[in-house]
Write an enzyme that holds these catalytic residues in place. Structure first.
Site, PDB file in Angstrom:
ATOM      1  N   ASP A  57       0.490  -1.236  -0.383  1.00  0.00           N
ATOM      2  CA  ASP A  57      -0.011  -0.102  -0.395  1.00  0.00           C
ATOM      3  C   ASP A  57       0.656   1.107  -0.515  1.00  0.00           C
ATOM      4  O   ASP A  57       1.634   1.003   0.401  1.00  0.00           O
ATOM      5  CB  ASP A  57      -1.218   0.269   1.809  1.00  0.00           C
ATOM      6  CG  ASP A  57      -2.145   0.577   1.138  1.00  0.00           C
ATOM      7  OD1 ASP A  57      -1.920   1.903   0.152  1.00  0.00           O
ATOM      8  OD2 ASP A  57      -2.947   0.988   1.861  1.00  0.00           O
ATOM      9  N   CYS A 246      -9.377 -24.867  14.875  1.00  0.00           N
ATOM     10  CA  CYS A 246      -7.705 -24.791  14.008  1.00  0.00           C
ATOM     11  C   CYS A 246      -6.630 -24.780  15.289  1.00  0.00           C
ATOM     12  O   CYS A 246      -6.547 -25.468  15.810  1.00  0.00           O
ATOM     13  CB  CYS A 246      -7.578 -23.066  13.878  1.00  0.00           C
ATOM     14  SG  CYS A 246      -7.220 -22.309  15.460  1.00  0.00           S
TER      15      CYS A 246
HETATM   16 ZN   LIG Z   1      -8.634 -20.951  15.780  1.00  0.00          ZN
END
Ligand SMILES: [Zn+2]
Length: 496
Positions: A57, A246
């Site tokens: 950016d 996760c």
């Molecule tokens: Zn997680």
């Protein structure tokens, strides 16, 4: 999606990106330059230890914030070329959230002027250059900016979305901004939405046609102890069990995470937050492959009233979405209720129905469209349809829950036969659908109408058809208790 990396304070390392399969990151050219005073520019991939796609950016927003005037637009372009970025942004002039219309107008003009200057200075054609659209919350200015920037040969266009909008959950304004930008820009080029980093909003912005976005939110939220999920944000302090599985969330309990020191906690939360973003992206891509993105929007709308408003605003632009929705999809669609009436396939169906050529003055037979599809193959409809379909003075139409009137001519077109719906047995729905069927009947201006009436829907339709001043007579036949052969026999006897 690009995960945004602060070049002077990277939270996650290249190893994590590699393991998580993250293949594109975004950093800030201005901060990179400022953090290395006196050093010669060097390959940004080497600096960050990241071999794959790096977008930079320009740092326009930071320059605005810090009031730094020592950087010229041409310098930022040259710097991005020297550090060998893959995707670079010209130094635009962000409109921000608080600008009035006059100021917004000026930022649009200034960004166009800077774009022209940058395009003259650009030497590296192997870099994908991004042209930012400005205008902020001033929709007319966004539209003007999109048209002007769209005339210039950028590989990618971007919309600067004020983060304040997202924090205030003013998704309605965001929808208008994105639609204004999409309408003005060339459809062959991708659109990047800056700063749209929360996974809960991804399906909405993807549905609106944003192809790329970046997330700094994963890290910003982690810093303040917030845990991102597809349905919204949770405070770590209030979590008893992680719903996610996760690799972070299976390795530690919320209790243990709360006891970690700040930087360790921030790092683990950042990892989970980023993985939650990528998990949502997988979900979206799968939904698109199945042709079910709209279902995801409807589902998400129930996570938070602000998302319901988000969807309501998107619905206002249904005709635009319809134009870019495939005509045929690999699977059928689902109709859950009112919000589903506005999904692009439904919008398309009503347009198609209005285009069906009609012959007036025939006899019209209205049959119940039950769960079995195509509607004419319903064993209770088939004997009736097969005896009437070839008669030139008869037209057949089914009255259905998801689509209202379905003329026989459209019975086998997508997505009618493939649509799953449910009958809520709600009298209001019956009345509303009966009204739609009546509008269709009036359009045909039939000589006579035979209504094979079934259930409350049939009753509601009978009422609608006999109300007001109709120019046709209605014969009601109860479906229940009458065998299809007898029903069709009595219709044929009474055909004028
Ligand atoms: Zn997680």
């Amino acid at each position: 999606m690009f995960s945004v990396v602060d070049p002077n304070r990277p939270i996650l390392g290249p190893k994590f990106y590699r393991e998580a399969g993250i293949r594109a990151i975004m950093t800030n050219a201005y901060l990179l330059k400022r953090g290395r005073p006196g050093q010669l520019p060097k390959d940004v991939h080497g600096t960050l230890g990241f071999k794959e796609t790096v977008a930079t950016d320009s740092g326009a927003y930071q320059i605005l914030e810090y009031g730094h005037v020592g950087v010229k637009p041409s310098e930022i372009v040259a710097y991005q070329e020297k550090i060998d970025t893959d995707i670079g942004v010209i130094l635009d002039f962000p409109t921000g959230f608080h600008s009035d219309a006059r100021r917004a107008r000026w930022t649009v003009d200034e960004t166009v002027r800077r774009a022209d200057e940058a395009l003259k200075r650009i030497k590296r054609k192997d870099i994908l250059w991004v042209g930012p659209v400005q205008g902020g919350v001033h929709i007319k200015e966004v539209a003007r900016s999109a048209v002007e920037m769209g005339k210039r040969p950028f590989s990618i266009y971007a919309l600067g979305s004020p983060t304040e909008l997202m924090e205030a959950q003013r998704f309605d304004v965001l929808v208008d901004m994105i639609v204004a930008a999409k309408k003005g820009l060339p459809h062959s080029r991708p659109l990047h939405l800056f700063g749209a980093g929360h996974p809960a909003m991804f399906p909405f912005i993807v549905a609106l046609g944003c192809d790329l976005f970046d997330s700094a939110a994963y890290a910003l939220y982690a810093r303040t102890g917030r845990y991102l999920t597809s349905d919204g944000t949770q405070e770590l302090a209030e979590i008893e069990e992680f719903s996610c599985l996760c690799k972070v969330c299976i390795s530690i309990t919320p209790e243990e995470m709360k006891r970690l020191d700040t930087s360790e906690r921030e790092q683990l939360l950042s990892k989970h937050n980023l993985l939650a973003c990528f998990s949502e992206l997988r979900k979206i891509r799968e939904a698109i492959r199945r042709g079910h993105l709209w279902d995801l929007l409807e589902h998400r709308a129930y996570a938070n009233p602000a998302f319901k408003k988000f969807l309501a605003k998107i619905i206002e632009h249904s005709p635009l979405l319809e134009r870019f929705t495939p005509t045929v999809k690999p699977r059928g669609i689902s109709h859950f209720g009112e919000a589903s009436d506005h999904r692009p396939e439904m919008v398309r169906y009503s347009v198609r129905r209005s285009r069906v050529p009609i012959e007036r003055g025939k006899a019209l037979v209205l049959l119940p469209g039950r769960w079995r599809r195509p509607y004419h193959e319903d064993p209770r409809n088939l004997p009736i349809v097969s005896k009437l379909a070839n008669r030139s003075n008869v037209s057949i139409c089914f009255y259905t829950i998801p689509f209202g009137p379905v003329p026989m001519e459209l019975d086998e077109t997508f997505p009618l036969a493939q649509t799953e719906s449910f009958d809520s047995r709600d009298p209001i729905v019956y009345k509303q659908r009966a009204g739609q069927v009546t509008v269709w009947v009036k359009r045909l201006s039939p000589k006579q109408v035979f209504l094979v009436s079934e259930g409350e829907y049939g009753v509601a339709l009978g009422k609608e058809l006999s109300g007001g001043t109709m120019k046709f007579e209605v014969t009601r036949i109860q479906a229940k208790g009458s065998k299809p052969d007898r029903t069709v026999g009595s219709i044929i006897r009474r055909l004028g």
